[in-house]
Design a protein around this motif. Structure first.
Motif, PDB file in Angstrom:
ATOM      1  N   PRO A 262       0.861  -1.179   0.000  1.00 41.02           N
ATOM      2  CA  PRO A 262       0.000   0.000   0.000  1.00 41.02           C
ATOM      3  C   PRO A 262       0.896   1.227   0.000  1.00 41.02           C
ATOM      4  O   PRO A 262       2.043   1.148   0.411  1.00 41.02           O
ATOM      5  CB  PRO A 262      -0.742  -0.117   1.321  1.00 41.02           C
ATOM      6  CG  PRO A 262       0.174  -0.896   2.195  1.00 41.02           C
ATOM      7  CD  PRO A 262       0.898  -1.840   1.299  1.00 41.02           C
ATOM      8  N   THR A 263       0.356   2.329  -0.441  1.00 41.46           N
ATOM      9  CA  THR A 263       1.145   3.547  -0.316  1.00 41.46           C
ATOM     10  C   THR A 263       1.136   3.950   1.146  1.00 41.46           C
ATOM     11  O   THR A 263       0.163   3.778   1.845  1.00 41.46           O
ATOM     12  CB  THR A 263       0.517   4.694  -1.138  1.00 41.46           C
ATOM     13  OG1 THR A 263      -0.828   4.861  -0.713  1.00 41.46           O
ATOM     14  CG2 THR A 263       0.548   4.388  -2.605  1.00 41.46           C
ATOM     15  N   CYS A 264       2.256   4.447   1.617  1.00 40.90           N
ATOM     16  CA  CYS A 264       2.301   4.957   2.982  1.00 40.90           C
ATOM     17  C   CYS A 264       3.357   6.037   3.034  1.00 40.90           C
ATOM     18  O   CYS A 264       3.942   6.409   2.020  1.00 40.90           O
ATOM     19  CB  CYS A 264       2.591   3.840   3.993  1.00 40.90           C
ATOM     20  SG  CYS A 264       4.292   3.291   4.084  1.00 40.90           S
ATOM     21  N   GLY A 265       3.594   6.551   4.210  1.00 37.92           N
ATOM     22  CA  GLY A 265       4.550   7.638   4.345  1.00 37.92           C
ATOM     23  C   GLY A 265       5.962   7.261   3.915  1.00 37.92           C
ATOM     24  O   GLY A 265       6.785   8.120   3.637  1.00 37.92           O
ATOM     25  N   ILE A 272       1.752   3.554  -7.179  1.00 40.49           N
ATOM     26  CA  ILE A 272       0.493   3.166  -7.834  1.00 40.49           C
ATOM     27  C   ILE A 272       0.732   3.032  -9.336  1.00 40.49           C
ATOM     28  O   ILE A 272       0.363   2.040  -9.962  1.00 40.49           O
ATOM     29  CB  ILE A 272      -0.643   4.189  -7.550  1.00 40.49           C
ATOM     30  CG1 ILE A 272      -0.847   4.340  -6.032  1.00 40.49           C
ATOM     31  CG2 ILE A 272      -1.941   3.765  -8.217  1.00 40.49           C
ATOM     32  CD1 ILE A 272      -1.906   5.360  -5.631  1.00 40.49           C
TER      33      ILE A 272
ATOM     34  N   MET B  46      -4.268   4.526   6.395  1.00 38.32           N
ATOM     35  CA  MET B  46      -2.927   5.047   6.638  1.00 38.32           C
ATOM     36  C   MET B  46      -2.685   6.259   5.756  1.00 38.32           C
ATOM     37  O   MET B  46      -2.973   6.235   4.562  1.00 38.32           O
ATOM     38  CB  MET B  46      -1.919   3.946   6.299  1.00 38.32           C
ATOM     39  CG  MET B  46      -0.522   4.205   6.817  1.00 38.32           C
ATOM     40  SD  MET B  46       0.438   2.676   6.701  1.00 38.32           S
ATOM     41  CE  MET B  46       1.943   3.145   7.520  1.00 38.32           C
ATOM     42  N   CYS B  47      -2.145   7.317   6.336  1.00 40.34           N
ATOM     43  CA  CYS B  47      -1.766   8.485   5.545  1.00 40.34           C
ATOM     44  C   CYS B  47      -0.578   8.115   4.670  1.00 40.34           C
ATOM     45  O   CYS B  47       0.224   7.254   5.024  1.00 40.34           O
ATOM     46  CB  CYS B  47      -1.339   9.636   6.448  1.00 40.34           C
ATOM     47  SG  CYS B  47      -2.639  10.157   7.566  1.00 40.34           S
ATOM     48  N   ASN B  48      -0.454   8.768   3.533  1.00 44.02           N
ATOM     49  CA  ASN B  48       0.731   8.483   2.726  1.00 44.02           C
ATOM     50  C   ASN B  48       1.554   9.732   2.435  1.00 44.02           C
ATOM     51  O   ASN B  48       2.093   9.903   1.355  1.00 44.02           O
ATOM     52  CB  ASN B  48       0.362   7.740   1.435  1.00 44.02           C
ATOM     53  CG  ASN B  48      -0.733   8.440   0.666  1.00 44.02           C
ATOM     54  OD1 ASN B  48      -1.105   9.554   0.999  1.00 44.02           O
ATOM     55  ND2 ASN B  48      -1.225   7.799  -0.371  1.00 44.02           N
ATOM     56  N   THR B  49       1.632  10.592   3.448  1.00 43.64           N
ATOM     57  CA  THR B  49       2.530  11.742   3.328  1.00 43.64           C
ATOM     58  C   THR B  49       3.972  11.256   3.433  1.00 43.64           C
ATOM     59  O   THR B  49       4.245  10.188   3.975  1.00 43.64           O
ATOM     60  CB  THR B  49       2.245  12.749   4.462  1.00 43.64           C
ATOM     61  OG1 THR B  49       2.071  12.006   5.672  1.00 43.64           O
ATOM     62  CG2 THR B  49       0.983  13.538   4.169  1.00 43.64           C
ATOM     63  N   ASN B  50       4.870  12.050   2.912  1.00 43.00           N
ATOM     64  CA  ASN B  50       6.267  11.635   2.818  1.00 43.00           C
ATOM     65  C   ASN B  50       6.994  11.659   4.169  1.00 43.00           C
ATOM     66  O   ASN B  50       7.116  12.693   4.802  1.00 43.00           O
ATOM     67  CB  ASN B  50       6.977  12.559   1.825  1.00 43.00           C
ATOM     68  CG  ASN B  50       8.400  12.105   1.555  1.00 43.00           C
ATOM     69  OD1 ASN B  50       8.869  11.122   2.125  1.00 43.00           O
ATOM     70  ND2 ASN B  50       9.077  12.826   0.686  1.00 43.00           N
ATOM     71  N   THR B  51       7.501  10.493   4.568  1.00 45.78           N
ATOM     72  CA  THR B  51       8.265  10.453   5.818  1.00 45.78           C
ATOM     73  C   THR B  51       9.671   9.915   5.581  1.00 45.78           C
ATOM     74  O   THR B  51      10.329   9.436   6.491  1.00 45.78           O
ATOM     75  CB  THR B  51       7.590   9.542   6.858  1.00 45.78           C
ATOM     76  OG1 THR B  51       7.365   8.274   6.250  1.00 45.78           O
ATOM     77  CG2 THR B  51       6.288  10.122   7.361  1.00 45.78           C
ATOM     78  N   ARG B 228      -7.252  -3.177   8.827  1.00 46.22           N
ATOM     79  CA  ARG B 228      -6.973  -2.260   7.742  1.00 46.22           C
ATOM     80  C   ARG B 228      -6.985  -3.029   6.431  1.00 46.22           C
ATOM     81  O   ARG B 228      -6.350  -4.076   6.307  1.00 46.22           O
ATOM     82  CB  ARG B 228      -5.588  -1.619   7.896  1.00 46.22           C
ATOM     83  CG  ARG B 228      -5.279  -0.681   6.736  1.00 46.22           C
ATOM     84  CD  ARG B 228      -3.825  -0.241   6.667  1.00 46.22           C
ATOM     85  NE  ARG B 228      -3.614   0.545   5.458  1.00 46.22           N
ATOM     86  CZ  ARG B 228      -2.425   0.826   4.962  1.00 46.22           C
ATOM     87  NH1 ARG B 228      -1.346   0.400   5.562  1.00 46.22           N
ATOM     88  NH2 ARG B 228      -2.315   1.532   3.848  1.00 46.22           N
ATOM     89  N   SER B 230      -5.468  -2.983   2.947  1.00 46.73           N
ATOM     90  CA  SER B 230      -4.391  -2.234   2.307  1.00 46.73           C
ATOM     91  C   SER B 230      -4.335  -2.521   0.823  1.00 46.73           C
ATOM     92  O   SER B 230      -4.270  -3.659   0.393  1.00 46.73           O
ATOM     93  CB  SER B 230      -3.043  -2.468   2.998  1.00 46.73           C
ATOM     94  OG  SER B 230      -2.598  -3.770   2.850  1.00 46.73           O
ATOM     95  N   GLY B 233      -3.323   2.084  -3.749  1.00 43.18           N
ATOM     96  CA  GLY B 233      -4.299   3.006  -4.327  1.00 43.18           C
ATOM     97  C   GLY B 233      -4.704   4.040  -3.302  1.00 43.18           C
ATOM     98  O   GLY B 233      -4.061   4.186  -2.262  1.00 43.18           O
ATOM     99  N   ASP B 234      -5.793   4.733  -3.577  1.00 41.39           N
ATOM    100  CA  ASP B 234      -6.270   5.799  -2.718  1.00 41.39           C
ATOM    101  C   ASP B 234      -6.728   5.254  -1.353  1.00 41.39           C
ATOM    102  O   ASP B 234      -7.546   4.342  -1.293  1.00 41.39           O
ATOM    103  CB  ASP B 234      -7.459   6.470  -3.434  1.00 41.39           C
ATOM    104  CG  ASP B 234      -7.962   7.705  -2.712  1.00 41.39           C
ATOM    105  OD1 ASP B 234      -7.618   7.887  -1.528  1.00 41.39           O
ATOM    106  OD2 ASP B 234      -8.699   8.484  -3.337  1.00 41.39           O
TER     107      ASP B 234
END
Lengths: 349, 349
Positions: A262-265, A272, B46-51, B228, B230, B233-234
């Motif tokens: 999955p996409t995650c931080g 995708i 889950m958020c997918n902001t850049n970490t 969750r 997973s 995708g969005d």
């Protein structure tokens, strides 16, 4: 602080915990294929041509013969209410007829149809539905998993008492839980081969999820010898979903399986897009391999190790794995090109 | 010929046949919500902001505090490799941290993080993945359901030995069967609350099916207190699928459920169109009712009887059901208009 070996681990490994019923069903013959007893699980779908008026239905059933001459998969006729249509289907070359004895007009008519199946070596599906239970059962038990199972048991034993056992059984409900429970009860009681499915599962979105849960959880417990995904939509989608259910449970694969995180931080590549590009790249491949498309270094290498091929990207670097070994480290923007080359070299695409 | 009553039916109804494990887990507290012990099953995404770079990760974790002030759902930080980030997350207001002790750098660091959770009343998810098992387990057992369960047991007991038990456990694999088996084994051994899910489930199509089978079959056996979905995708799709899984198992519904039959030869109305129109009509309704949209007279009346509302069409006639009773017979082309009226009158839409 406790060390690894000091913390005692007891796992009472018990096959019953994992598989509720390790079910081995009886074998039956449907046209040219053998079903049950560990044979490959068969996928079914349903034509949706118009059979609503008697004349054209009779014509369509008579036309089975010419359809049969041109296909090599078993053809099953789904007949309700009129036992004479069932007889016509048998006479005209159906490999199997699906009936619900409860709506066929009584025991005598069921016997006539059963006898016809017997003398023509035609298989039968005894298909019970929560929407059409026998009046007696409905009255005494209501609609639940037990009454579905009871109706299926009653009809199976009735048909068996006619000296016929080349049949499979289904007990469908639009309730996923009721479907799962009915099949579990019936599977425990009998060794008849089972056709599984959730009926009236709904539109493509809801139907995919309901069918996946219902059929998938039964197949995971080795309950089910053939199945149909039913959705209010294109029958081709039903088959596509069916194949994915089998692939998801490692029962049978017909092509490449893509594992993608999955996409995650942690993801810093266009995952995708990458996963979808790889999915397209291998969509016509018949190689039975898994490809992991991973977006970071946390689970990437580990998951890629389990896959036949894997790519993991991040921070400008792309890594290509084959059978758990790193075969190449490249710049991230060259990842897809190199990976395509490797798949070509290995005759995957 | 045998009569109804002469055919003996024995159903040994046994709850164990239906539910492998009727599991009651311990209760834990994650922020403002209670989880486990029969409390409502919680959905996560889950958020997918850049970490991906340390600086901005630290900044993001510090920003948890201001995010927390503006939301009222629990916020969980998923931390790998660096125990100091876990400590920062705890100090800055995360309601729960998800760690995999196996990749956090040993027992001592796990203890420091656990102690921080304890003194700050922060919950923990011990999240084991098939891609990041302890080296010792990997070496002795390989990657399978047992080793996943073993790793989860080892880490749970380690954390418990630190005097902390406000945690839940997950054991995810990209293999659906391995995931199901690992959770079944672990559920039998312990009463820790469980976070269930299939990892790296793939693209929207495959991921929906894999998650539905894996999560759905566990929830059907009452294994799982939070989960969750997973997919690559969005994240919004993950939540939509999650709600549909709960609705499909009659665990929790948040709106109208449409039951619609698959198209078949018996259908002589535009069922796909009708079902989709009704789906749109009620898409914003919060009424927890079922509506059956049926295309024929075979399963139509029966299935419609089980639903709160039902419409069945065919041969120019449309029938509207409410709670199993026919409320109106209309011309087929007036079916939708009349049905809309009834739904409005009943305050469904």
């Amino acid at each position: 602080m406790k060390e690894w070996n000091e913390i005692k681990l007891f796992i009472y490994y018990n096959i019953d915990v994992i598989f509720k019923v390790m079910r081995v069903s009886k074998e039956i013959k449907v046209g040219s294929v053998i079903l049950g007893n560990g044979n490959p699980i068969l996928i079914q779908s349903m034509c949706n041509t118009n059979t609503s008026d008697i004349e054209s239905t009779v014509e369509q059933i008579k036309s089975l013969k010419s359809i049969k001459d041109r296909i090599n998969i078993p053809l099953i006729a789904d007949i309700h209410f009129d036992y004479r249509l069932a007889l016509l289907a048998v006479e005209n070359g159906a490999d199997c007829i699906r009936i619900n004895p409860g709506n066929l007009g009584g025991i005598e008519k069921s016997k006539i149809v059963t006898d016809a199946c017997k003398s023509n070596s035609v298989a039968m599906r005894i298909g019970v539905n929560s929407g059409s239970l026998e009046k007696e059962i409905l009255k005494s038990d209501g609609i639940n998993a037990e009454s579905l199972c009871k109706s299926a048991l009653y009809n199976s034993r009735m048909v068996e008492s006619f000296g016929f056992d080349n049949f499979k059984v289904s007990m469908k409900s639009s309730s996923v839980m009721m479907t799962i429970q009915a099949y579990r009860l019936f599977a425990k009681e009998t060794d008849y081969p089972l056709h599984v499915g959730v009926t009236e599962a709904g539109t493509l979105f809801a139907g995919t999820i309901k069918s996946s849960i219902g059929i998938g959880s039964l197949l995971a417990d080795s309950i089910g010898d053939t199945f149909r995904v039913s959705i209010t939509g294109d029958p081709l989608e039903e088959v596509r979903i069916a194949y994915q259910i089998l692939a998801s449970l490692d029962i049978r694969r017909t092509g490449v399986e893509i594992i993608s995180c999955p996409t995650c931080g942690r993801t810093d590549i266009n995952l995708i897009g990458l996963a979808e590009t790889v999915e397209k790249l291998v969509s016509k491949s018949t190689s039975v391999v898994t490809i992991a498309v991973m977006g970071c270094v946390v689970n990437g290498p580990g998951e890629a190790r389990e896959a036949d091929y894997g790519i993991a990207g991040g921070s400008g670097v792309g890594i290509i794995f084959r059978k758990g070994e790193i075969v190449k480290k490249v710049k991230e923007d060259e990842l897809l090109a190199y990976f395509t080359e490797i798949l070509k070299t290995d005759n995957i695409i």
